[in-house]
Design a protein around this motif. Structure first.
Motif, PDB file in Angstrom:
ATOM      1  N   TRP A 198       0.861  -1.186   0.000  1.00 24.88           N
ATOM      2  CA  TRP A 198       0.000   0.000   0.000  1.00 24.88           C
ATOM      3  C   TRP A 198       0.891   1.228   0.000  1.00 24.88           C
ATOM      4  O   TRP A 198       1.855   1.309   0.764  1.00 24.88           O
ATOM      5  CB  TRP A 198      -0.890  -0.029   1.234  1.00 24.88           C
ATOM      6  CG  TRP A 198      -1.866   1.098   1.320  1.00 24.88           C
ATOM      7  CD1 TRP A 198      -2.856   1.413   0.431  1.00 24.88           C
ATOM      8  CD2 TRP A 198      -1.963   2.058   2.375  1.00 24.88           C
ATOM      9  NE1 TRP A 198      -3.569   2.504   0.868  1.00 24.88           N
ATOM     10  CE2 TRP A 198      -3.048   2.917   2.064  1.00 24.88           C
ATOM     11  CE3 TRP A 198      -1.257   2.259   3.564  1.00 24.88           C
ATOM     12  CZ2 TRP A 198      -3.418   3.974   2.895  1.00 24.88           C
ATOM     13  CZ3 TRP A 198      -1.633   3.306   4.382  1.00 24.88           C
ATOM     14  CH2 TRP A 198      -2.703   4.157   4.051  1.00 24.88           C
ATOM     15  N   SER A 199       0.550   2.184  -0.860  1.00 18.68           N
ATOM     16  CA  SER A 199       1.406   3.358  -1.024  1.00 18.68           C
ATOM     17  C   SER A 199       1.249   4.367   0.087  1.00 18.68           C
ATOM     18  O   SER A 199       2.116   5.240   0.273  1.00 18.68           O
ATOM     19  CB  SER A 199       1.101   4.037  -2.370  1.00 18.68           C
ATOM     20  OG  SER A 199      -0.229   4.531  -2.380  1.00 18.68           O
ATOM     21  N   GLY A 200       0.152   4.297   0.825  1.00 15.28           N
ATOM     22  CA  GLY A 200      -0.049   5.234   1.928  1.00 15.28           C
ATOM     23  C   GLY A 200      -0.809   6.471   1.554  1.00 15.28           C
ATOM     24  O   GLY A 200      -1.273   7.202   2.420  1.00 15.28           O
ATOM     25  N   ASP A 201      -0.964   6.754   0.261  1.00 17.92           N
ATOM     26  CA  ASP A 201      -1.652   7.983  -0.150  1.00 17.92           C
ATOM     27  C   ASP A 201      -2.834   7.694  -1.068  1.00 17.92           C
ATOM     28  O   ASP A 201      -3.383   8.595  -1.694  1.00 17.92           O
ATOM     29  CB  ASP A 201      -0.677   8.932  -0.846  1.00 17.92           C
ATOM     30  CG  ASP A 201      -0.006   8.279  -2.059  1.00 17.92           C
ATOM     31  OD1 ASP A 201      -0.326   7.112  -2.354  1.00 17.92           O
ATOM     32  OD2 ASP A 201       0.829   8.938  -2.695  1.00 17.92           O
ATOM     33  N   GLY A 202      -3.233   6.446  -1.151  1.00 18.08           N
ATOM     34  CA  GLY A 202      -4.345   6.102  -2.025  1.00 18.08           C
ATOM     35  C   GLY A 202      -5.515   5.549  -1.250  1.00 18.08           C
ATOM     36  O   GLY A 202      -5.563   5.616  -0.016  1.00 18.08           O
ATOM     37  N   PRO A 203      -6.488   4.970  -1.953  1.00 19.75           N
ATOM     38  CA  PRO A 203      -7.631   4.358  -1.277  1.00 19.75           C
ATOM     39  C   PRO A 203      -7.218   3.114  -0.510  1.00 19.75           C
ATOM     40  O   PRO A 203      -6.086   2.651  -0.622  1.00 19.75           O
ATOM     41  CB  PRO A 203      -8.573   4.015  -2.452  1.00 19.75           C
ATOM     42  CG  PRO A 203      -7.659   3.856  -3.630  1.00 19.75           C
ATOM     43  CD  PRO A 203      -6.558   4.845  -3.424  1.00 19.75           C
ATOM     44  N   ASP A 204      -8.146   2.587   0.267  1.00 21.30           N
ATOM     45  CA  ASP A 204      -7.868   1.400   1.080  1.00 21.30           C
ATOM     46  C   ASP A 204      -7.903   0.166   0.176  1.00 21.30           C
ATOM     47  O   ASP A 204      -8.742  -0.713   0.323  1.00 21.30           O
ATOM     48  CB  ASP A 204      -8.902   1.280   2.203  1.00 21.30           C
ATOM     49  CG  ASP A 204      -8.453   0.327   3.295  1.00 21.30           C
ATOM     50  OD1 ASP A 204      -7.259   0.356   3.641  1.00 21.30           O
ATOM     51  OD2 ASP A 204      -9.282  -0.448   3.784  1.00 21.30           O
ATOM     52  N   LYS A 205      -6.958   0.142  -0.742  1.00 23.98           N
ATOM     53  CA  LYS A 205      -6.873  -0.951  -1.708  1.00 23.98           C
ATOM     54  C   LYS A 205      -5.404  -1.217  -1.990  1.00 23.98           C
ATOM     55  O   LYS A 205      -4.651  -0.312  -2.335  1.00 23.98           O
ATOM     56  CB  LYS A 205      -7.602  -0.592  -3.001  1.00 23.98           C
ATOM     57  CG  LYS A 205      -7.626  -1.714  -4.027  1.00 23.98           C
ATOM     58  CD  LYS A 205      -8.429  -1.305  -5.254  1.00 23.98           C
ATOM     59  CE  LYS A 205      -8.480  -2.439  -6.279  1.00 23.98           C
ATOM     60  NZ  LYS A 205      -9.258  -2.050  -7.478  1.00 23.98           N
ATOM     61  N   ARG A 206      -4.982  -2.437  -1.830  1.00 30.02           N
ATOM     62  CA  ARG A 206      -3.568  -2.738  -2.019  1.00 30.02           C
ATOM     63  C   ARG A 206      -3.268  -3.106  -3.473  1.00 30.02           C
ATOM     64  O   ARG A 206      -4.129  -3.585  -4.213  1.00 30.02           O
ATOM     65  CB  ARG A 206      -3.121  -3.850  -1.077  1.00 30.02           C
ATOM     66  CG  ARG A 206      -3.828  -5.181  -1.216  1.00 30.02           C
ATOM     67  CD  ARG A 206      -3.430  -6.106  -0.067  1.00 30.02           C
ATOM     68  NE  ARG A 206      -4.187  -7.329  -0.030  1.00 30.02           N
ATOM     69  CZ  ARG A 206      -3.727  -8.515  -0.382  1.00 30.02           C
ATOM     70  NH1 ARG A 206      -2.480  -8.640  -0.809  1.00 30.02           N
ATOM     71  NH2 ARG A 206      -4.477  -9.597  -0.309  1.00 30.02           N
ATOM     72  N   VAL A 207      -2.030  -2.889  -3.842  1.00 24.58           N
ATOM     73  CA  VAL A 207      -1.534  -3.244  -5.165  1.00 24.58           C
ATOM     74  C   VAL A 207      -0.906  -4.628  -5.082  1.00 24.58           C
ATOM     75  O   VAL A 207      -0.219  -4.947  -4.106  1.00 24.58           O
ATOM     76  CB  VAL A 207      -0.494  -2.212  -5.647  1.00 24.58           C
ATOM     77  CG1 VAL A 207       0.116  -2.648  -6.971  1.00 24.58           C
ATOM     78  CG2 VAL A 207      -1.132  -0.833  -5.765  1.00 24.58           C
ATOM     79  N   VAL A 208      -1.128  -5.453  -6.082  1.00 28.60           N
ATOM     80  CA  VAL A 208      -0.557  -6.796  -6.119  1.00 28.60           C
ATOM     81  C   VAL A 208       0.121  -7.011  -7.463  1.00 28.60           C
ATOM     82  O   VAL A 208      -0.444  -6.703  -8.511  1.00 28.60           O
ATOM     83  CB  VAL A 208      -1.628  -7.885  -5.903  1.00 28.60           C
ATOM     84  CG1 VAL A 208      -0.984  -9.266  -5.914  1.00 28.60           C
ATOM     85  CG2 VAL A 208      -2.371  -7.670  -4.600  1.00 28.60           C
ATOM     86  N   ARG A 209       1.341  -7.528  -7.422  1.00 26.99           N
ATOM     87  CA  ARG A 209       2.066  -7.877  -8.639  1.00 26.99           C
ATOM     88  C   ARG A 209       2.511  -9.332  -8.564  1.00 26.99           C
ATOM     89  O   ARG A 209       2.882  -9.822  -7.504  1.00 26.99           O
ATOM     90  CB  ARG A 209       3.291  -6.981  -8.843  1.00 26.99           C
ATOM     91  CG  ARG A 209       2.953  -5.526  -9.136  1.00 26.99           C
ATOM     92  CD  ARG A 209       4.210  -4.687  -9.332  1.00 26.99           C
ATOM     93  NE  ARG A 209       3.911  -3.313  -9.638  1.00 26.99           N
ATOM     94  CZ  ARG A 209       3.697  -2.845 -10.872  1.00 26.99           C
ATOM     95  NH1 ARG A 209       3.815  -3.689 -11.902  1.00 26.99           N
ATOM     96  NH2 ARG A 209       3.413  -1.589 -11.078  1.00 26.99           N
ATOM     97  N   MET A 210       2.492  -9.993  -9.699  1.00 32.91           N
ATOM     98  CA  MET A 210       2.993 -11.353  -9.786  1.00 32.91           C
ATOM     99  C   MET A 210       3.974 -11.413 -10.946  1.00 32.91           C
ATOM    100  O   MET A 210       3.648 -11.027 -12.066  1.00 32.91           O
ATOM    101  CB  MET A 210       1.856 -12.362  -9.994  1.00 32.91           C
ATOM    102  CG  MET A 210       2.327 -13.819  -9.988  1.00 32.91           C
ATOM    103  SD  MET A 210       0.941 -14.982 -10.058  1.00 32.91           S
ATOM    104  CE  MET A 210       0.141 -14.629  -8.508  1.00 32.91           C
ATOM    105  N   ASP A 211       5.183 -11.881 -10.637  1.00 28.81           N
ATOM    106  CA  ASP A 211       6.266 -11.922 -11.625  1.00 28.81           C
ATOM    107  C   ASP A 211       6.424 -10.569 -12.319  1.00 28.81           C
ATOM    108  O   ASP A 211       6.646 -10.482 -13.525  1.00 28.81           O
ATOM    109  CB  ASP A 211       5.996 -13.024 -12.651  1.00 28.81           C
ATOM    110  CG  ASP A 211       6.060 -14.411 -12.018  1.00 28.81           C
ATOM    111  OD1 ASP A 211       6.848 -14.589 -11.072  1.00 28.81           O
ATOM    112  OD2 ASP A 211       5.327 -15.303 -12.464  1.00 28.81           O
ATOM    113  N   GLY A 212       6.295  -9.503 -11.528  1.00 28.66           N
ATOM    114  CA  GLY A 212       6.530  -8.146 -12.007  1.00 28.66           C
ATOM    115  C   GLY A 212       5.360  -7.501 -12.698  1.00 28.66           C
ATOM    116  O   GLY A 212       5.425  -6.313 -13.036  1.00 28.66           O
TER     117      GLY A 212
END
Length: 393
Positions: free
Chosen positions: A102-116
């Protein structure tokens, strides 16, 4: 100084986290663990940071983690508002890299990456790394309200059908929008009908997935697992009952949509949607004593719950074997049950993570697990990066 132990990925094809890296997560400024595929045992005093590590692993699967925390709560106090969890894992005999944060400055939604690459849906994550967990907060599952059992059940369903959570979320969104219209007295028939159509389609799909899950789990749960007693399971809910009786999903959907339309006045007066899968429940029976689970002793309820998780692990293993996160699981088990549980975990084709305050409780896992000591948010043991940052800073 501890040395880093790296195990060749091809040495074991089990589902396992081989490297875990935390940045700004809970009490950890930065931490990296290099692991094998064997069970991971984390011991140390209360408040040391053991459960935080399990929570980090739980974020490698869809959802809000084992604590169901808001993303801002996960960030390390006194540090940056952002946080990240990264892992290299083996799944289905292949190596995968997963990162979330979580970037800390966005909505309550996390970013997910798989193999980049960013993932479009959380369901893709659940198909690669299914995770099951058992925490002390779940010990009262059979005596608490239906809401906790629904969450438990739907998390189990999602481990088999990663699209389940998205369908449940779509149902909940439409239900909230419909109820808001009803409370405001806005009886736009077309708008309400459209929302009720979504609720009917998604709600019946949610109920059908629960029925399919129960059909797979119930036979294994009834068998029991050594000293863990057999558990009889049944779904409670009108839609689930219709499906269980053999009605077609389309017919059930049509009837549910009609009932929603007929109940508009009732729901407006009640301030709640009075019918639907959001009111479903899971009933459990201690088969050895022919007793409802909520009447069993505290120890018996714990044994039933562990037996359910072990049965669920067997069901999920027919696809990708799940990771198992067991927080303080050994504290309330007698020696025979601990030994039986550890034998199952050592043989399970997915990695297990266990926590406890007393290392001697895990003695039966000696030579079969990676033991790490956690104290004051610092981790010691084989597989810890030697030059990790001071976690107490």
């Amino acid at each position: 100084m501890e040395r880093t132990v790296r195990v060749p990925l091809e040495a074991d094809a089990r589902t396992a986290v081989r490297r875990l890296t935390l940045t700004g997560f809970r009490c950890y400024a930065r931490l990296r663990l290099d692991l094998g595929a064997e069970p991971v045992v984390l011991t140390g005093p209360n408040g040391a940071g053991k459960t935080n590590l399990l929570e980090a692993v739980s974020f490698l699967t869809p959802g809000r983690g084992l604590r169901r925390a808001r993303l801002a709560e996960v960030a390390r106090q006194g540090g940056a508002a952002s946080w990240a969890v990264a892992a290299e894992a083996t799944s289905g005999g292949e190596r995968v890299r997963v990162g979330t944060g979580w970037s800390g400055d966005g909505p309550d939604k996390r970013v997910v990456r798989m193999d980049g690459q960013p993932l479009k849906t959380m369901a893709d994550l659940g198909r690669v790394l299914p995770v099951l967990w058992l925490t002390p907060a779940m010990d009262r599952l059979f005596v608490e309200g239906a809401g906790q059992r629904r969450r438990f059940m739907d998390r189990m369903v999602n481990a088999l059908d990663p699209g389940h959570a998205e369908r449940a979320a779509a149902y909940e969104r439409a239900m909230r929008q419909r109820l808001a219209l009803l409370k405001e007295g806005r009886r736009d028939a077309a708008w309400l009908a459209a929302l009720e159509a979504v609720m009917a389609a998604q709600g019946v799909a949610v109920a059908a997935a629960r029925c399919d899950w129960l059909a797979r789990l119930a036979p294994l749960a009834a068998e029991g697992h050594g000293p863990f007693p057999g558990c009889g399971l049944a779904l409670a809910g009108e839609i689930e009952a219709e499906l269980a009786e053999g009605a077609s999903a389309l017919a059930v959907e049509d009837r549910f949509r009609d009932r929603l339309a007929a109940n508009r006045g009732l729901d407006a007066a009640a301030g709640a949607t009075t019918e639907g899968p959001h009111r479903g429940d899971l009933a459990a029976v201690h088969l050895g004593k022919d007793m409802p689970a909520h009447l069993a002793s505290t120890g018996e309820q714990k044994a039933l719950l562990i037996g359910l998780v072990l049965a669920q692990a067997k069901v999920v293993t027919r696809g990708v074997p799940p990771l198992l996160l067991l927080d303080e699981v050994a504290a309330h088990l007698d020696a025979p049950r601990r030994a039986a549980l550890f034998d199952v975990l050592a043989a399970h084709p997915g990695q297990s993570w266990l926590t406890g305050t007393d290392a001697h409780l895990f003695a039966a896992l000696a030579g079969r697990a990676r033991f790490l000591t956690v104290a004051d948010a610092a981790v010691c043991g084989e597989g810890v990066l030697p030059n990790q940052e001071d976690q107490s800073s």
